[in-house]
Design a protein around this motif. Structure first.
Motif, PDB file in Angstrom:
ATOM      1  N   PHE A   1       0.827  -1.206   0.000  1.00 21.77           N
ATOM      2  CA  PHE A   1       0.000   0.000   0.000  1.00 21.77           C
ATOM      3  C   PHE A   1       0.863   1.258   0.000  1.00 21.77           C
ATOM      4  O   PHE A   1       0.532   2.253  -0.656  1.00 21.77           O
ATOM      5  CB  PHE A   1      -0.948   0.003   1.202  1.00 21.77           C
ATOM      6  CG  PHE A   1      -2.088  -0.961   1.083  1.00 21.77           C
ATOM      7  CD1 PHE A   1      -2.762  -1.114  -0.116  1.00 21.77           C
ATOM      8  CD2 PHE A   1      -2.488  -1.727   2.174  1.00 21.77           C
ATOM      9  CE1 PHE A   1      -3.821  -2.006  -0.242  1.00 21.77           C
ATOM     10  CE2 PHE A   1      -3.544  -2.618   2.063  1.00 21.77           C
ATOM     11  CZ  PHE A   1      -4.212  -2.763   0.860  1.00 21.77           C
ATOM     12  N   ALA A   2       1.967   1.235   0.733  1.00 19.05           N
ATOM     13  CA  ALA A   2       2.865   2.391   0.759  1.00 19.05           C
ATOM     14  C   ALA A   2       3.489   2.624  -0.605  1.00 19.05           C
ATOM     15  O   ALA A   2       3.628   3.771  -1.059  1.00 19.05           O
ATOM     16  CB  ALA A   2       3.946   2.194   1.818  1.00 19.05           C
ATOM     17  N   HIS A   3       3.868   1.555  -1.285  1.00 21.06           N
ATOM     18  CA  HIS A   3       4.478   1.701  -2.603  1.00 21.06           C
ATOM     19  C   HIS A   3       3.468   2.185  -3.640  1.00 21.06           C
ATOM     20  O   HIS A   3       3.824   2.926  -4.560  1.00 21.06           O
ATOM     21  CB  HIS A   3       5.118   0.381  -3.034  1.00 21.06           C
ATOM     22  CG  HIS A   3       6.346   0.049  -2.248  1.00 21.06           C
ATOM     23  ND1 HIS A   3       6.928  -1.205  -2.250  1.00 21.06           N
ATOM     24  CD2 HIS A   3       7.102   0.815  -1.418  1.00 21.06           C
ATOM     25  CE1 HIS A   3       7.986  -1.194  -1.458  1.00 21.06           C
ATOM     26  NE2 HIS A   3       8.116   0.013  -0.946  1.00 21.06           N
ATOM     27  N   PHE A   4       2.222   1.765  -3.511  1.00 24.25           N
ATOM     28  CA  PHE A   4       1.173   2.310  -4.373  1.00 24.25           C
ATOM     29  C   PHE A   4       1.065   3.823  -4.196  1.00 24.25           C
ATOM     30  O   PHE A   4       1.022   4.574  -5.165  1.00 24.25           O
ATOM     31  CB  PHE A   4      -0.185   1.682  -4.039  1.00 24.25           C
ATOM     32  CG  PHE A   4      -0.478   0.397  -4.753  1.00 24.25           C
ATOM     33  CD1 PHE A   4      -0.358   0.302  -6.133  1.00 24.25           C
ATOM     34  CD2 PHE A   4      -0.890  -0.724  -4.047  1.00 24.25           C
ATOM     35  CE1 PHE A   4      -0.647  -0.884  -6.793  1.00 24.25           C
ATOM     36  CE2 PHE A   4      -1.173  -1.919  -4.703  1.00 24.25           C
ATOM     37  CZ  PHE A   4      -1.049  -1.997  -6.073  1.00 24.25           C
ATOM     38  N   ALA A   5       1.016   4.263  -2.945  1.00 25.33           N
ATOM     39  CA  ALA A   5       0.731   5.665  -2.649  1.00 25.33           C
ATOM     40  C   ALA A   5       1.931   6.575  -2.891  1.00 25.33           C
ATOM     41  O   ALA A   5       1.797   7.635  -3.518  1.00 25.33           O
ATOM     42  CB  ALA A   5       0.256   5.806  -1.203  1.00 25.33           C
ATOM     43  N   TYR A   6       3.098   6.166  -2.417  1.00 26.79           N
ATOM     44  CA  TYR A   6       4.237   7.083  -2.407  1.00 26.79           C
ATOM     45  C   TYR A   6       5.174   6.918  -3.596  1.00 26.79           C
ATOM     46  O   TYR A   6       5.889   7.867  -3.952  1.00 26.79           O
ATOM     47  CB  TYR A   6       5.028   6.910  -1.112  1.00 26.79           C
ATOM     48  CG  TYR A   6       4.229   7.280   0.112  1.00 26.79           C
ATOM     49  CD1 TYR A   6       3.992   8.609   0.433  1.00 26.79           C
ATOM     50  CD2 TYR A   6       3.689   6.299   0.941  1.00 26.79           C
ATOM     51  CE1 TYR A   6       3.247   8.954   1.551  1.00 26.79           C
ATOM     52  CE2 TYR A   6       2.943   6.634   2.062  1.00 26.79           C
ATOM     53  CZ  TYR A   6       2.726   7.967   2.358  1.00 26.79           C
ATOM     54  OH  TYR A   6       1.980   8.305   3.454  1.00 26.79           O
ATOM     55  N   MET A   7       5.185   5.744  -4.220  1.00 28.41           N
ATOM     56  CA  MET A   7       6.113   5.519  -5.330  1.00 28.41           C
ATOM     57  C   MET A   7       5.398   5.444  -6.680  1.00 28.41           C
ATOM     58  O   MET A   7       5.898   5.957  -7.675  1.00 28.41           O
ATOM     59  CB  MET A   7       6.917   4.239  -5.087  1.00 28.41           C
ATOM     60  CG  MET A   7       7.862   4.345  -3.900  1.00 28.41           C
ATOM     61  SD  MET A   7       8.687   2.775  -3.489  1.00 28.41           S
ATOM     62  CE  MET A   7       9.702   2.520  -4.947  1.00 28.41           C
ATOM     63  N   LYS A   8       4.241   4.815  -6.723  1.00 29.42           N
ATOM     64  CA  LYS A   8       3.517   4.681  -7.985  1.00 29.42           C
ATOM     65  C   LYS A   8       2.702   5.929  -8.300  1.00 29.42           C
ATOM     66  O   LYS A   8       2.826   6.527  -9.363  1.00 29.42           O
ATOM     67  CB  LYS A   8       2.602   3.451  -7.931  1.00 29.42           C
ATOM     68  CG  LYS A   8       1.729   3.251  -9.175  1.00 29.42           C
ATOM     69  CD  LYS A   8       2.571   3.035 -10.412  1.00 29.42           C
ATOM     70  CE  LYS A   8       1.705   2.807 -11.647  1.00 29.42           C
ATOM     71  NZ  LYS A   8       2.526   2.655 -12.858  1.00 29.42           N
TER      72      LYS A   8
ATOM     73  N   GLU B   1      -2.084  11.297   0.032  1.00 32.70           N
ATOM     74  CA  GLU B   1      -3.458  11.140   0.498  1.00 32.70           C
ATOM     75  C   GLU B   1      -4.099   9.858  -0.023  1.00 32.70           C
ATOM     76  O   GLU B   1      -5.087   9.381   0.535  1.00 32.70           O
ATOM     77  CB  GLU B   1      -4.296  12.346   0.052  1.00 32.70           C
ATOM     78  CG  GLU B   1      -3.842  13.667   0.672  1.00 32.70           C
ATOM     79  CD  GLU B   1      -4.689  14.828   0.210  1.00 32.70           C
ATOM     80  OE1 GLU B   1      -5.697  14.590  -0.495  1.00 32.70           O
ATOM     81  OE2 GLU B   1      -4.354  15.981   0.541  1.00 32.70           O
ATOM     82  N   PHE B   2      -3.533   9.301  -1.092  1.00 34.12           N
ATOM     83  CA  PHE B   2      -4.084   8.080  -1.663  1.00 34.12           C
ATOM     84  C   PHE B   2      -3.799   6.900  -0.735  1.00 34.12           C
ATOM     85  O   PHE B   2      -2.673   6.692  -0.288  1.00 34.12           O
ATOM     86  CB  PHE B   2      -3.470   7.823  -3.039  1.00 34.12           C
ATOM     87  CG  PHE B   2      -4.021   6.622  -3.753  1.00 34.12           C
ATOM     88  CD1 PHE B   2      -5.383   6.480  -3.937  1.00 34.12           C
ATOM     89  CD2 PHE B   2      -3.181   5.650  -4.254  1.00 34.12           C
ATOM     90  CE1 PHE B   2      -5.907   5.376  -4.604  1.00 34.12           C
ATOM     91  CE2 PHE B   2      -3.687   4.550  -4.924  1.00 34.12           C
ATOM     92  CZ  PHE B   2      -5.051   4.417  -5.097  1.00 34.12           C
ATOM     93  N   LEU B   3      -4.819   6.132  -0.422  1.00 33.62           N
ATOM     94  CA  LEU B   3      -4.775   4.955   0.443  1.00 33.62           C
ATOM     95  C   LEU B   3      -4.452   5.295   1.905  1.00 33.62           C
ATOM     96  O   LEU B   3      -4.129   4.398   2.691  1.00 33.62           O
ATOM     97  CB  LEU B   3      -3.773   3.917  -0.079  1.00 33.62           C
ATOM     98  CG  LEU B   3      -4.081   3.329  -1.458  1.00 33.62           C
ATOM     99  CD1 LEU B   3      -3.043   2.291  -1.842  1.00 33.62           C
ATOM    100  CD2 LEU B   3      -5.472   2.730  -1.497  1.00 33.62           C
ATOM    101  N   PHE B   4      -4.526   6.556   2.271  1.00 35.82           N
ATOM    102  CA  PHE B   4      -4.363   6.914   3.679  1.00 35.82           C
ATOM    103  C   PHE B   4      -5.576   6.433   4.475  1.00 35.82           C
ATOM    104  O   PHE B   4      -6.707   6.610   4.026  1.00 35.82           O
ATOM    105  CB  PHE B   4      -4.237   8.436   3.807  1.00 35.82           C
ATOM    106  CG  PHE B   4      -4.092   8.915   5.227  1.00 35.82           C
ATOM    107  CD1 PHE B   4      -2.846   9.015   5.805  1.00 35.82           C
ATOM    108  CD2 PHE B   4      -5.210   9.248   5.986  1.00 35.82           C
ATOM    109  CE1 PHE B   4      -2.713   9.455   7.116  1.00 35.82           C
ATOM    110  CE2 PHE B   4      -5.090   9.680   7.296  1.00 35.82           C
ATOM    111  CZ  PHE B   4      -3.833   9.784   7.864  1.00 35.82           C
TER     112      PHE B   4
END
Length: 381
Positions: free
Chosen positions: A55-62, A67-70
């Motif tokens: 989930f972190a890689h989706f939000a912060y890297m991809k 705010e996405f998936l927070f």
């Protein structure tokens, strides 16, 4: 390159959370075990750990949108600590039951880490060359196959999450050399000191050493947990007995109160993991990353208490736990360089599609790895 989320961020996030909660709810069943820390619980914790990382890689890297998936995306550090804790715990339980020499440990345990890693890495190298025309230098490929990843560049390295491989191999390499059956706590202490010194002073000049220094204590803590929960036929473990009675036979609200309190700890600490939230403690310790590691460890321990006391098993987390290592090995190259879902689907649908795809690809990877592992086991005997 990362993409910018153009969808309604709040709506996309809420849909993913709603789907996740629905899947979790539908895959609960009554626990059959009575042990304190059985394999089913460790598998679920591994599943939780890899989900926090993904989930972190989706939000912060991809997507590059915090705010996405927070708030699903804000405790990836806890997931890393869970993996290290489970590794330290599992290896120690095995060594306490059946001690083995360092050489035997390397043949039977360390190689189990390298085989799927090598298979995944070779596939990634080949795919990048064939489909993307990306070729890596021979020295870089050799150092990668040896598990040396001094950097964690999201779109520069072959697989930026592999910084963890270097850190994990360090623990695996030192563990059999330092492990004491009579004094596991001493092994944990020595490893904690070594890891903290490396993380703090960075003698190897690792460019992204900030990642390592945030995770110096979880593996040793797993060793301590195995020591504290060790049982033998000759002597009763009073701590284990008390925990079992509290979980299995406790009446009233005591168990529920503890679980609720631990959930409160998870929620509160998850929103306050940064050292900026604890300026007094940070000033006392002198290093902000000590505080951030402490926050992650507190959340990790709270999750362990919750999962140990609950009387429900979860199939979804167990499946992700079963394939957690494979998901770790392949998820970032897939979403970072071979993504198709985010190009054609809403962000929430893309995340859900990838969550399913990760398991499928991981299952296929095991079909390649398992025969090789079986062959290596046969040779090692």
């Amino acid at each position: 390159m990362p993409i910018t989320l153009t969808d309604n961020v709040a709506l996309s996030t809420n849909i993913v959370i709603a789907v996740l909660l629905t899947v979790l709810f539908l895959t609960f069943k009554k626990s059959q075990h009575t042990d304190v820390f059985p394999i089913s619980v460790t598998q679920e914790l591994k599943g939780l750990g890899i989900l926090t990382v993904v989930f972190a890689h989706f939000a912060y890297m991809k997507v590059t949108n915090s705010e996405f998936l927070f708030p699903l995306s804000i405790i990836a550090g806890v997931g890393v600590d869970l993996f290290l804790f489970m590794s330290g715990y599992g290896l120690s339980v095995g060594m306490l039951k059946r001690p083995m020499s360092a050489l035997e440990f390397y043949k039977r345990r360390l190689i189990k880490i390298f085989i799927p890693f090598w298979v995944a890495l070779i596939i990634i190298f080949a795919a990048d060359a064939i489909f993307l025309g990306t070729f890596y230098s021979v020295p870089y490929m050799i150092q990668s196959l040896l598990g040396w990843f001094p950097t964690a560049r999201g779109f520069g390295d072959v697989n930026s999450p592999f910084w963890y491989i270097t850190w994990m191999i360090m623990f695996y390499a030192l563990f059999p050399l330092l492990f004491s059956v009579k004094r596991p706590w001493l092994t944990a202490l020595i490893l904690a000191v070594i890891a903290t010194l490396i993380g703090t002073f960075n003698p190897l000049n690792l460019e992204d050493n900030w990642l390592h220094r945030l995770h110096t204590l979880a593996f040793p803590m797993g060793i301590v947990a195995a020591w504290l929960l060790q049982e033998s036929k000759d002597k009763e473990n009073k701590l284990v007995k008390y925990i079992k009675e509290f979980r299995n036979n406790s009446k009233g609200l005591a168990r529920y109160i503890v679980i609720i309190l631990m959930f409160a700890v998870v929620v509160y600490m998850s929103l306050h993991t940064s050292a900026n939230h604890w300026p007094t403690i940070a000033s006392i310790l002198g290093k902000g990353f000590y505080v951030e590691q402490l926050s992650c460890l507190i959340i990790m321990l709270a999750f362990i208490v919750i999962f140990s006391l609950k009387k429900l098993d979860n199939k979804f987390l167990a499946v992700y736990g079963l394939y957690s290592y494979e998901v770790y090995l392949i998820h970032w190259p897939l979403i970072g360089r071979y993504d198709i879902f985010f190009d054609y689907l809403p962000a929430w649908a893309a995340v859900i599609a990838w969550m399913f795809a990760f398991i499928v690809v991981s299952w296929l990877l095991t079909k390649i790895v398992n025969p090789i592992s079986a062959w290596v086991d046969k040779i090692a005997k």
